[in-house]
Design a protein around this motif. Structure first.
Motif, PDB file in Angstrom:
ATOM      1  N   PHE A  73       5.919   5.295   0.844  1.00  0.00           N
ATOM      2  CA  PHE A  73       4.840   4.991   1.816  1.00  0.00           C
ATOM      3  C   PHE A  73       4.900   3.306   1.938  1.00  0.00           C
ATOM      4  CE2 PHE A  73       4.026   9.143  -0.045  1.00  0.00           C
ATOM      5  CZ  PHE A  73       3.894   9.851   0.902  1.00  0.00           C
ATOM      6  N   ASN A  74       4.313   3.038   2.983  1.00  0.00           N
ATOM      7  CA  ASN A  74       4.145   1.580   3.370  1.00  0.00           C
ATOM      8  C   ASN A  74       2.809   1.223   2.499  1.00  0.00           C
ATOM      9  OD1 ASN A  74       4.129  -0.987   4.533  1.00  0.00           O
ATOM     10  ND2 ASN A  74       3.930  -0.273   6.580  1.00  0.00           N
ATOM     11  N   GLU A  75       3.160   1.294   1.302  1.00  0.00           N
ATOM     12  CA  GLU A  75       2.157   0.658   0.118  1.00  0.00           C
ATOM     13  C   GLU A  75       2.649  -0.201  -0.851  1.00  0.00           C
ATOM     14  OE1 GLU A  75      -0.977   0.964   0.094  1.00  0.00           O
ATOM     15  OE2 GLU A  75      -1.719   2.693   1.532  1.00  0.00           O
ATOM     16  N   SER A  76       1.869  -0.567  -1.681  1.00  0.00           N
ATOM     17  CA  SER A  76       2.584  -1.194  -2.787  1.00  0.00           C
ATOM     18  C   SER A  76       3.398  -0.364  -3.859  1.00  0.00           C
ATOM     19  CB  SER A  76       1.407  -1.704  -3.828  1.00  0.00           C
ATOM     20  OG  SER A  76       0.700  -1.022  -4.230  1.00  0.00           O
ATOM     21  N   ILE A  77       4.161  -0.810  -4.639  1.00  0.00           N
ATOM     22  CA  ILE A  77       4.797   0.197  -5.686  1.00  0.00           C
ATOM     23  C   ILE A  77       3.964   0.809  -6.463  1.00  0.00           C
ATOM     24  CG2 ILE A  77       6.299   0.199  -7.839  1.00  0.00           C
ATOM     25  CD1 ILE A  77       7.851  -2.147  -6.539  1.00  0.00           C
ATOM     26  N   LYS A  78       2.803   0.260  -6.759  1.00  0.00           N
ATOM     27  CA  LYS A  78       1.733   0.775  -7.519  1.00  0.00           C
ATOM     28  C   LYS A  78       1.111   2.072  -6.897  1.00  0.00           C
ATOM     29  CE  LYS A  78      -3.070  -0.216  -9.660  1.00  0.00           C
ATOM     30  NZ  LYS A  78      -3.849  -1.177 -10.232  1.00  0.00           N
ATOM     31  N   ASN A  79       0.554   2.007  -5.776  1.00  0.00           N
ATOM     32  CA  ASN A  79      -0.053   2.939  -4.972  1.00  0.00           C
ATOM     33  C   ASN A  79       1.053   4.033  -4.538  1.00  0.00           C
ATOM     34  OD1 ASN A  79      -2.418   1.694  -5.024  1.00  0.00           O
ATOM     35  ND2 ASN A  79      -2.218   0.620  -2.932  1.00  0.00           N
ATOM     36  N   ASN A  80       2.242   3.697  -4.527  1.00  0.00           N
ATOM     37  CA  ASN A  80       3.244   4.734  -4.430  1.00  0.00           C
ATOM     38  C   ASN A  80       3.265   5.724  -5.646  1.00  0.00           C
ATOM     39  OD1 ASN A  80       5.290   5.118  -1.775  1.00  0.00           O
ATOM     40  ND2 ASN A  80       4.608   2.963  -1.866  1.00  0.00           N
ATOM     41  N   LEU A  81       3.264   5.117  -6.806  1.00  0.00           N
ATOM     42  CA  LEU A  81       3.302   5.873  -7.888  1.00  0.00           C
ATOM     43  C   LEU A  81       2.107   6.544  -8.178  1.00  0.00           C
ATOM     44  CD1 LEU A  81       6.029   4.494  -8.452  1.00  0.00           C
ATOM     45  CD2 LEU A  81       5.390   4.184 -10.722  1.00  0.00           C
ATOM     46  N   LEU A  82       0.958   6.021  -7.858  1.00  0.00           N
ATOM     47  CA  LEU A  82      -0.345   6.668  -7.978  1.00  0.00           C
ATOM     48  C   LEU A  82      -0.739   7.800  -7.292  1.00  0.00           C
ATOM     49  CD1 LEU A  82      -2.663   3.777  -7.949  1.00  0.00           C
ATOM     50  CD2 LEU A  82      -1.989   4.999 -10.064  1.00  0.00           C
ATOM     51  N   VAL A  83       0.564   8.371  -6.373  1.00  0.00           N
ATOM     52  CA  VAL A  83       0.347   9.676  -5.839  1.00  0.00           C
ATOM     53  C   VAL A  83       0.703  10.623  -6.736  1.00  0.00           C
ATOM     54  CG1 VAL A  83       1.596  11.053  -4.000  1.00  0.00           C
ATOM     55  CG2 VAL A  83       1.095   8.573  -3.600  1.00  0.00           C
ATOM     56  N   ASP A 133      11.047  -8.184 -11.584  1.00  0.00           N
ATOM     57  CA  ASP A 133      11.761  -9.321 -10.860  1.00  0.00           C
ATOM     58  C   ASP A 133      11.106  -9.811  -9.637  1.00  0.00           C
ATOM     59  OD1 ASP A 133      13.386 -10.013 -13.159  1.00  0.00           O
ATOM     60  OD2 ASP A 133      15.066  -8.788 -12.568  1.00  0.00           O
ATOM     61  N   LEU A 134      10.477  -8.655  -8.839  1.00  0.00           N
ATOM     62  CA  LEU A 134       9.623  -8.845  -7.837  1.00  0.00           C
ATOM     63  C   LEU A 134       8.723  -9.969  -7.793  1.00  0.00           C
ATOM     64  CD1 LEU A 134       9.639  -5.272  -6.555  1.00  0.00           C
ATOM     65  CD2 LEU A 134      11.101  -6.827  -5.770  1.00  0.00           C
ATOM     66  N   PRO A 135       8.369 -10.493  -6.696  1.00  0.00           N
ATOM     67  CA  PRO A 135       7.400 -11.493  -6.615  1.00  0.00           C
ATOM     68  C   PRO A 135       5.936 -11.066  -7.106  1.00  0.00           C
ATOM     69  CG  PRO A 135       8.667 -11.371  -4.436  1.00  0.00           C
ATOM     70  CD  PRO A 135       9.001 -10.297  -5.362  1.00  0.00           C
ATOM     71  N   THR A 136       5.577  -9.866  -6.643  1.00  0.00           N
ATOM     72  CA  THR A 136       4.209  -9.570  -7.312  1.00  0.00           C
ATOM     73  C   THR A 136       4.164  -8.378  -8.176  1.00  0.00           C
ATOM     74  OG1 THR A 136       3.539  -8.570  -5.211  1.00  0.00           O
ATOM     75  CG2 THR A 136       2.771 -10.781  -5.629  1.00  0.00           C
ATOM     76  N   GLY A 137       5.444  -8.080  -8.903  1.00  0.00           N
ATOM     77  CA  GLY A 137       5.555  -6.973  -9.474  1.00  0.00           C
ATOM     78  C   GLY A 137       5.039  -5.407  -8.863  1.00  0.00           C
ATOM     79  N   ILE A 138       4.404  -4.568  -9.628  1.00  0.00           N
ATOM     80  CA  ILE A 138       4.147  -3.336  -9.147  1.00  0.00           C
ATOM     81  C   ILE A 138       3.166  -3.332  -7.721  1.00  0.00           C
ATOM     82  CG2 ILE A 138       4.296  -2.240 -11.386  1.00  0.00           C
ATOM     83  CD1 ILE A 138       1.340  -2.235 -11.653  1.00  0.00           C
ATOM     84  N   GLU A 139       2.565  -4.563  -7.666  1.00  0.00           N
ATOM     85  CA  GLU A 139       1.593  -4.847  -6.522  1.00  0.00           C
ATOM     86  C   GLU A 139       2.577  -5.166  -5.052  1.00  0.00           C
ATOM     87  OE1 GLU A 139      -1.212  -4.058  -6.252  1.00  0.00           O
ATOM     88  OE2 GLU A 139      -1.902  -3.977  -8.640  1.00  0.00           O
ATOM     89  N   THR A 140       3.741  -5.224  -5.215  1.00  0.00           N
ATOM     90  CA  THR A 140       4.871  -5.582  -4.075  1.00  0.00           C
ATOM     91  C   THR A 140       4.656  -4.508  -3.098  1.00  0.00           C
ATOM     92  OG1 THR A 140       6.151  -7.021  -5.737  1.00  0.00           O
ATOM     93  CG2 THR A 140       7.148  -6.214  -3.425  1.00  0.00           C
ATOM     94  N   ASN A 141       4.507  -4.748  -1.776  1.00  0.00           N
ATOM     95  CA  ASN A 141       4.613  -3.905  -0.807  1.00  0.00           C
ATOM     96  C   ASN A 141       6.032  -3.475  -0.526  1.00  0.00           C
ATOM     97  OD1 ASN A 141       4.854  -2.909   2.236  1.00  0.00           O
ATOM     98  ND2 ASN A 141       2.420  -2.699   1.895  1.00  0.00           N
ATOM     99  N   ILE A 142       6.644  -2.459  -0.224  1.00  0.00           N
ATOM    100  CA  ILE A 142       7.871  -2.039  -0.020  1.00  0.00           C
ATOM    101  C   ILE A 142       8.107  -1.588   1.433  1.00  0.00           C
ATOM    102  CG2 ILE A 142       8.440  -1.159  -2.602  1.00  0.00           C
ATOM    103  CD1 ILE A 142       7.872   1.666  -1.672  1.00  0.00           C
ATOM    104  N   GLY A 143       7.365  -1.776   2.196  1.00  0.00           N
ATOM    105  CA  GLY A 143       7.661  -1.925   3.629  1.00  0.00           C
ATOM    106  C   GLY A 143       7.516  -0.388   4.088  1.00  0.00           C
TER     107      GLY A 143
END
Length: 609
Positions: A457-467, A492-502
């Motif tokens: 989903f168009n969310e951060s990595i963290k929010n995608n995993l929290l599903v 290595d992503l700019p904001t780690g697990i808070e990075t939005n994946i589009g």
């Protein structure tokens, strides 16, 4: 009206606002009629030519002669006040009364709209919420032939149309009829003859207006269907933009969209032109009634002498006061016809009974202890069976792989075990309990799902995993990412697990998306894992990383693995070879190779020894 009644149930939680709206509308209607009656004393003062006349004190002779009593009382008050204070002072009093009445009329009008706003918007919100909940509760089969854009149109524009049409009636259902009733009472009071004469023409006007609106529902339905169609084209275009550009197919989709908007243009013009005809027609017919009224009323003033001139002027104002609510009611009538089409489409979803809904006595299952038992099941999506008398035992802690050519029924097993569909024959049991006797929520709580298409989903990595687990901490998320071999790129992503994946995770690669899907399933930590061709769309390097992640994840878990690439399932406890919905071979990798049968052919085709 049946649709209106069904929509009206959403208004029940807001009935207190409805009651306050009705009370305010009663006062609005009363002061609206009184505002014209209040002109009579002022007109008497302005046009009074009978100065010096002494009016006797009137006597009350009963309700029948109340009009004469009130008229004589008013004449006496005006003549006495003029004599003692002068005309200008009396006129000032009259103006203050008129201003006060108009102020109260507009105050109650505002309060009525203020209260109805909470009801209208509350109903709008509740319909949308229930429609969304119903949409996600219906089985996949319900949407297999429907366009996504059509469903989106129902949730957005159709619900809005209900608010503009059906719910606008709630504003009119009390205020406008009451305004007409109070106005008519005062009209009868001023002149019974004149009012009865006017009443001959009102039904004729109403009949002519009603002829216009008869075809509105049909045209409105076409407009809403077409809106759903072009929204679907937009949704498909955005979803398949790479293919459209890659095949230079912009012209094909552009043509489809323009054809749809052309039809929408045509239907909308027909609908709006018919709707727009309502107001001028009703106003013209109203003026015709007023003209007849002027002719007959003039006779009563000049020839008959039974009606005073100031009363006649107030009467004209009252008669015109009927036109505005009458026009509003005629427009509301067209609104109902438009709202009917929208409500029908919304209620089609709301009234659909899901064949997969839980039984009233369905059980909650908290843990998996024994096995999954698939017993003699048969299933068809439409006419032909894709599974025939299929049986399989999956003991707890074992890994079972399903292989075979496309169309052999492998993915169907995953859809049936997770109860996205129900079997036509036979049964699927977990720990000896038919999954139909379990709540869907508790059944799916026991399962983790990783599909071929990494749905993110168009969310951060963290929010995608929290599903997978909404209560998980950041440490648990990172641990799941490490198990899924995803932490190596996430860190290595700019904001780690808070990075939005589009949108759909399009900012990252296919292999990375799949590893995030696995991490989500790992975070859920279910006892049963279902992997539906989880590596088939990956390159060799990504497959190696994902396969390693899958092996990490499947440790100490019961797994059903649907595989296209046979290299990914060689270590499974049991490999089941399927063909046309039936089991043709089963055993371990080595046992099946030794048989030199269908499995061996599949292996050879993939150039594996």
């Amino acid at each position: 009206m049946n649709y209106f009644k069904q929509i009206l149930r959403f208004a029940k939680p807001y009935k207190s606002y409805g009651i306050l709206n009705i009370i305010c509308n009663i006062f609005y209607a009363l002061f609206s009629a009184l505002s014209f009656i209040a002109l009579i004393p002022m007109l008497k003062v302005l046009f009074n030519k009978d100065e010096g006349i002494v009016y006797p004190k009137p006597e009350w002779k009963g309700i029948v002669s109340s009009k004469e009593y009130l008229t004589d009382s008013l004449n006496l008050y005006i003549s006495d006040t003029i004599a003692s204070e002068g005309k200008l002072q009396v006129l000032t009093y009259m103006i203050i009364v008129i201003i006060s009445i108009f102020m109260l009329k507009n105050l109650f009008n505002y309060l009525a709209m203020y209260f109805i706003t909470f009801l209208r918007n509350g109903v709008l919100r509740d319909i949308r919420d229930e429609l969304y909940e119903k949409t996600i509760s219906l089985p996949l089969s319900f949407f297999s032939e429907k366009r996504k854009g059509d469903t989106m149109a129902r949730i957005s524009t159709d619900v809005l149309e209900i608010q503009h049409s059906f719910l606008s009636i709630l504003e009119l259902i009390v205020r406008e009829p009451l305004t007409i009733i109070f106005t008519l009472i005062f009209m009868f009071y001023l002149s019974t003859k004149l009012t009865l004469f006017v009443f001959i023409f009102i039904p004729i006007s109403g009949f002519l207006i009603s002829l216009i609106g008869k075809t509105l529902k049909k045209h409105s339905d076409k407009v809403q269907q077409e809106q759903g169609f072009f929204l679907s084209i937009v949704e498909e275009t955005l979803g398949g933009l790479k293919v459209i550009k890659g095949f230079n197919a912009e012209g094909i989709f552009g043509k489809k969209f323009k054809q749809s908007t052309k039809r929408f243009f045509s239907y909308s013009n027909t609908l709006l032109n018919r709707q727009n005809l309502a107001s001028p027609t009703s106003e013209f017919l109203g003026i015709c009634v007023i003209s007849v009224l002027l002719w007959y009323g003039g006779r009563l003033v000049f020839i008959d002498g039974s009606l005073e001139s100031e009363m006649f002027l107030a009467y004209i104002g009252l008669a015109y006061n009927i036109l505005t609510p009458a026009k509003a009611i005629s427009k509301a009538n067209y609104g109902v016809k438009k709202g009917n089409a929208a409500a029908e489409r919304v209620l089609e979803i709301l009234n659909t009974t899901s064949p997969l809904q839980d039984h009233p006595d369905a059980k909650e299952k908290k843990e998996f202890t024994s096995d999954i038992s698939i017993e003699n099941i048969s299933f068809k999506y439409e006419d032909e069976y894709v599974l025939n008398d299929f049986s399989l035992q999956v003991p707890k802690g074992s890994s079972v792989a399903l292989v075979g050519q496309s169309g052999s029924g492998k993915s169907t097993i995953a859809n049936l075990v997770t109860r996205f569909y129900d079997v036509n024959k036979g049964s699927i049991k977990i720990d000896g309990i038919d999954i139909k006797d379990l709540t869907k929520h508790s059944l799916r709580d026991l399962m983790g799902l990783v599909t071929q298409d990494s749905i993110l989903f168009n969310e951060s990595i963290k929010n995608n995993l929290l599903v997978g687990d909404p209560t998980a901490s950041d440490e648990e998320i990172i641990k799941a990412l490490k198990i899924a071999n995803a932490w190596e790129f996430v860190k290595d992503l700019p904001t780690g697990i808070e990075t939005n994946i589009g949108d759909s995770g399009n900012k990252i690669s296919g292999g990375q998306k799949q590893r995030l899907s696995i991490a989500r399933a790992v975070l859920k930590n279910p006892p049963i894992m279902i992997l539906d061709e989880a590596t088939s769309a990956l390159d060799t390097e990504s497959e190696r990383l994902v396969q390693s992640a899958l092996e990490n994840m499947m440790k100490n878990r019961t797994s059903i693995v649907i595989a296209h690439r046979l290299s990914t399932i060689q270590n499974s406890d049991l490999i089941v070879v399927m063909q046309k919905g039936k089991i043709v071979e089963q055993g371990t990798h080595d046992e099946l190779i030794a048989k030199d049968g269908i499995y061996q052919k599949l292996v050879n085709m993939q150039s594996l020894e």
